[in-house]
Design a protein around this motif. Structure first.
Motif, PDB file in Angstrom:
ATOM      1  N   VAL A  90      -4.049 -17.748   5.196  1.00 38.96           N
ATOM      2  CA  VAL A  90      -5.356 -18.385   5.362  1.00 38.96           C
ATOM      3  C   VAL A  90      -6.479 -17.444   4.918  1.00 38.96           C
ATOM      4  CG1 VAL A  90      -7.007 -19.252   7.074  1.00 38.96           C
ATOM      5  CG2 VAL A  90      -4.592 -19.889   7.235  1.00 38.96           C
ATOM      6  N   CYS A  91      -6.365 -16.177   5.264  1.00 43.04           N
ATOM      7  CA  CYS A  91      -7.449 -15.220   5.022  1.00 43.04           C
ATOM      8  C   CYS A  91      -7.511 -14.703   3.583  1.00 43.04           C
ATOM      9  CB  CYS A  91      -7.313 -14.040   5.971  1.00 43.04           C
ATOM     10  SG  CYS A  91      -7.563 -14.460   7.710  1.00 43.04           S
ATOM     11  N   PHE A  92      -6.361 -14.679   2.911  1.00 41.86           N
ATOM     12  CA  PHE A  92      -6.328 -14.121   1.557  1.00 41.86           C
ATOM     13  C   PHE A  92      -5.739 -15.143   0.595  1.00 41.86           C
ATOM     14  CE2 PHE A  92      -5.867 -10.547   4.545  1.00 41.86           C
ATOM     15  CZ  PHE A  92      -7.061  -9.899   4.273  1.00 41.86           C
ATOM     16  N   GLY A  93      -6.623 -16.013   0.123  1.00 47.50           N
ATOM     17  CA  GLY A  93      -6.194 -17.095  -0.757  1.00 47.50           C
ATOM     18  C   GLY A  93      -6.553 -16.845  -2.209  1.00 47.50           C
ATOM     19  N   LYS A  94      -6.926 -17.905  -2.902  1.00 49.79           N
ATOM     20  CA  LYS A  94      -7.141 -17.854  -4.352  1.00 49.79           C
ATOM     21  C   LYS A  94      -8.390 -17.088  -4.759  1.00 49.79           C
ATOM     22  CE  LYS A  94      -4.571 -22.082  -5.313  1.00 49.79           C
ATOM     23  NZ  LYS A  94      -4.614 -23.449  -5.901  1.00 49.79           N
ATOM     24  N   LYS A  95      -9.200 -16.712  -3.782  1.00 47.35           N
ATOM     25  CA  LYS A  95     -10.372 -15.888  -4.077  1.00 47.35           C
ATOM     26  C   LYS A  95      -9.944 -14.542  -4.678  1.00 47.35           C
ATOM     27  CE  LYS A  95     -14.055 -13.376  -1.648  1.00 47.35           C
ATOM     28  NZ  LYS A  95     -14.698 -13.106  -0.330  1.00 47.35           N
ATOM     29  N   GLY A 102      -1.524  -9.996  -2.650  1.00 48.19           N
ATOM     30  CA  GLY A 102      -0.191  -9.562  -2.240  1.00 48.19           C
ATOM     31  C   GLY A 102      -0.259  -8.309  -1.382  1.00 48.19           C
ATOM     32  N   ILE A 103      -1.094  -7.357  -1.792  1.00 49.53           N
ATOM     33  CA  ILE A 103      -1.260  -6.128  -1.003  1.00 49.53           C
ATOM     34  C   ILE A 103      -1.924  -6.432   0.335  1.00 49.53           C
ATOM     35  CG2 ILE A 103      -2.544  -3.957  -0.852  1.00 49.53           C
ATOM     36  CD1 ILE A 103      -1.960  -3.404  -3.686  1.00 49.53           C
ATOM     37  N   TYR A 104      -2.982  -7.252   0.314  1.00 48.23           N
ATOM     38  CA  TYR A 104      -3.673  -7.574   1.557  1.00 48.23           C
ATOM     39  C   TYR A 104      -2.750  -8.300   2.534  1.00 48.23           C
ATOM     40  CZ  TYR A 104      -8.134  -6.284  -0.616  1.00 48.23           C
ATOM     41  OH  TYR A 104      -9.162  -5.599  -1.215  1.00 48.23           O
ATOM     42  N   ARG A 105      -1.944  -9.206   2.032  1.00 51.21           N
ATOM     43  CA  ARG A 105      -1.024  -9.934   2.908  1.00 51.21           C
ATOM     44  C   ARG A 105       0.049  -9.017   3.466  1.00 51.21           C
ATOM     45  NH1 ARG A 105      -0.093 -15.689  -0.408  1.00 51.21           N
ATOM     46  NH2 ARG A 105      -2.192 -16.536  -0.028  1.00 51.21           N
ATOM     47  N   TYR A 106       0.605  -8.164   2.611  1.00 52.39           N
ATOM     48  CA  TYR A 106       1.629  -7.219   3.058  1.00 52.39           C
ATOM     49  C   TYR A 106       1.054  -6.308   4.146  1.00 52.39           C
ATOM     50  CZ  TYR A 106       5.537  -3.896   2.669  1.00 52.39           C
ATOM     51  OH  TYR A 106       6.630  -3.105   2.936  1.00 52.39           O
ATOM     52  N   ALA A 107      -0.139  -5.797   3.901  1.00 54.21           N
ATOM     53  CA  ALA A 107      -0.769  -4.861   4.836  1.00 54.21           C
ATOM     54  C   ALA A 107      -1.129  -5.526   6.159  1.00 54.21           C
ATOM     55  CB  ALA A 107      -2.024  -4.263   4.195  1.00 54.21           C
ATOM     56  N   THR A 108      -1.432  -6.812   6.123  1.00 49.38           N
ATOM     57  CA  THR A 108      -1.780  -7.537   7.345  1.00 49.38           C
ATOM     58  C   THR A 108      -0.555  -7.824   8.191  1.00 49.38           C
ATOM     59  OG1 THR A 108      -3.698  -8.586   6.288  1.00 49.38           O
ATOM     60  CG2 THR A 108      -2.810  -9.673   8.239  1.00 49.38           C
ATOM     61  N   VAL A 109       0.516  -8.233   7.569  1.00 50.35           N
ATOM     62  CA  VAL A 109       1.706  -8.698   8.290  1.00 50.35           C
ATOM     63  C   VAL A 109       2.563  -7.543   8.798  1.00 50.35           C
ATOM     64  CG1 VAL A 109       3.869  -9.990   8.062  1.00 50.35           C
ATOM     65  CG2 VAL A 109       1.754 -10.864   7.012  1.00 50.35           C
ATOM     66  N   LEU A 110       2.743  -6.509   7.975  1.00 55.50           N
ATOM     67  CA  LEU A 110       3.747  -5.485   8.259  1.00 55.50           C
ATOM     68  C   LEU A 110       3.121  -4.218   8.844  1.00 55.50           C
ATOM     69  CD1 LEU A 110       5.699  -6.305   5.070  1.00 55.50           C
ATOM     70  CD2 LEU A 110       6.671  -6.416   7.347  1.00 55.50           C
ATOM     71  N   SER A 111       3.530  -3.896  10.054  1.00 52.19           N
ATOM     72  CA  SER A 111       2.981  -2.736  10.755  1.00 52.19           C
ATOM     73  C   SER A 111       3.863  -1.510  10.567  1.00 52.19           C
ATOM     74  CB  SER A 111       2.862  -3.045  12.257  1.00 52.19           C
ATOM     75  OG  SER A 111       4.145  -3.070  12.865  1.00 52.19           O
ATOM     76  N   ASN A 112       3.326  -0.385  10.973  1.00 50.88           N
ATOM     77  CA  ASN A 112       4.057   0.882  10.876  1.00 50.88           C
ATOM     78  C   ASN A 112       5.000   1.015  12.078  1.00 50.88           C
ATOM     79  OD1 ASN A 112       4.861   3.366   9.984  1.00 50.88           O
ATOM     80  ND2 ASN A 112       2.880   4.356  10.214  1.00 50.88           N
ATOM     81  N   ALA A 113       5.905   0.039  12.191  1.00 51.71           N
ATOM     82  CA  ALA A 113       6.755  -0.071  13.376  1.00 51.71           C
ATOM     83  C   ALA A 113       7.713   1.103  13.522  1.00 51.71           C
ATOM     84  CB  ALA A 113       7.542  -1.383  13.328  1.00 51.71           C
ATOM     85  N   ALA A 114       8.310   1.539  12.418  1.00 51.68           N
ATOM     86  CA  ALA A 114       9.322   2.589  12.492  1.00 51.68           C
ATOM     87  C   ALA A 114       8.714   3.971  12.658  1.00 51.68           C
ATOM     88  CB  ALA A 114      10.201   2.545  11.243  1.00 51.68           C
TER      89      ALA A 114
END
Length: 310
Positions: A90-95, A102-114
């Motif tokens: 929703v936040c990072f669309g066709k704009k 792709g980078i913004y979505r990856y960075a939003t979803v995936l945390s530094n869990a390990a």
């Protein structure tokens, strides 16, 4: 109670970042530069972290509560990533260009869990925190090797379904769960070396993490507005929403704290590495990870402390 928890967690976060400071200084002085740290990441990800996870499962007491907690942790981890994926879409669309979003979505979803959540869970909660966070790490790997790679490559990379299972994080959990359920009596000559090797995961991960901070462009970290938005989503909106959802579903205690720590961790440090691997903007990935990591010093203690009172 909230203030006491906040102090305790803030102290543990500060200690971890002081260890990261060793890596920062080591990089700046040329003793342990980033290129050397990248090689150590392979050692951490493929050997040390799996051993730490397996050893934790191996030594966890078998109880109905722990069995139930494993199942709930899996559902919480899946829900957190699904919510993050929907929010990022929703936040990072066709704009944005396909590579940039792709980078913004990856960075939003995936945390530094390990490399951050697991050490923090060890410090704040103990072995039970690692036990539950390991499930989150397993889910992280599934999402990273499928959705994550698909997004950060600009939809160019094919999803390799074998990597859902055939990755160190997932394999270690799959080995650890039977050892936990069967309560096998592993000989000391095997278990003690595993304990020693696993114990270096937290400090070594933070030292490596420090080398990546040392190579970040701090000017861009301060002036780029988009980075603040990603950090807000990653550090505040997602963990607060998931904390509320978990609590409404009856999740409490150390399990709630472990899932909150995992959900509130900053952007995964491998954002920059995967961006470089798939011909995306590695500098942008590094800047996002660095900014969210610096800001997490303030956000994580507050959010994790909330997990103990809500």
């Amino acid at each position: 109670m909230f203030i006491e928890n906040l102090k305790t967690i803030a102290l543990q976060v500060t200690i971890l970042y002081l260890i990261a400071g060793v890596g920062f200084i080591a990089d700046k002085t040329g003793v342990f530069p980033k290129n050397s740290a990248k090689k150590v990441i392979d050692l951490l990800f493929n050997i040390i972290l799996p051993i730490a996870i397996i050893h934790t499962f191996m030594n966890m007491e078998y109880t109905a509560e722990h069995v139930k907690g494993l199942f709930i942790a899996f559902l919480c981890a899946a829900a957190t990533h699904i919510f993050g994926i929907a929010l990022a879409a929703v936040c990072f669309g066709k704009k944005y260009s396909r590579l940039e979003r792709g980078i913004y979505r990856y960075a939003t979803v995936l945390s530094n869990a390990a490399f951050l959540a697991l050490p923090l869970a060890q410090s704040v909660i103990g072995s039970e925190g690692v036990f539950y966070c390991a499930v989150y790490v397993g889910m992280f790997n599934i999402i990273a090797f499928t959705y994550g790679i698909y997004e950060i490559s600009g939809h160019r990379a094919k999803i390799d379904l074998k990597k859902i299972i055939l990755n160190p994080g997932s394999i270690s959990v799959l080995i650890g769960i039977p050892l936990f359920l069967l309560q096998l009596d592993v000989p000391y000559i095997i278990s003690y070396p595993m304990q020693v090797v696993g114990s270096i995961n937290s400090p070594l991960a933070m030292i490596v993490f420090g080398t990546f901070l040392a190579n970040s462009n701090f000017k861009n970290i301060i002036i780029k507005k988009e980075l603040y938005f990603v950090s807000f989503l990653r550090l505040i909106l997602i963990p607060v929403c998931m904390l509320g959802a978990f609590r409404l579903c009856g999740v409490r205690g150390d399990l709630l704290a472990a899932m909150t720590i995992s959900a509130s961790a900053p952007t995964a440090t491998n954002t920059a590495m995967y961006a470089a691997k798939y011909d995306n903007d590695a500098a942008l990935g590094s800047e996002i990870a660095a900014q969210s990591s610096v800001l997490s010093v303030l956000s994580m203690p507050v959010i994790v402390a909330l997990a103990y009172i809500v």
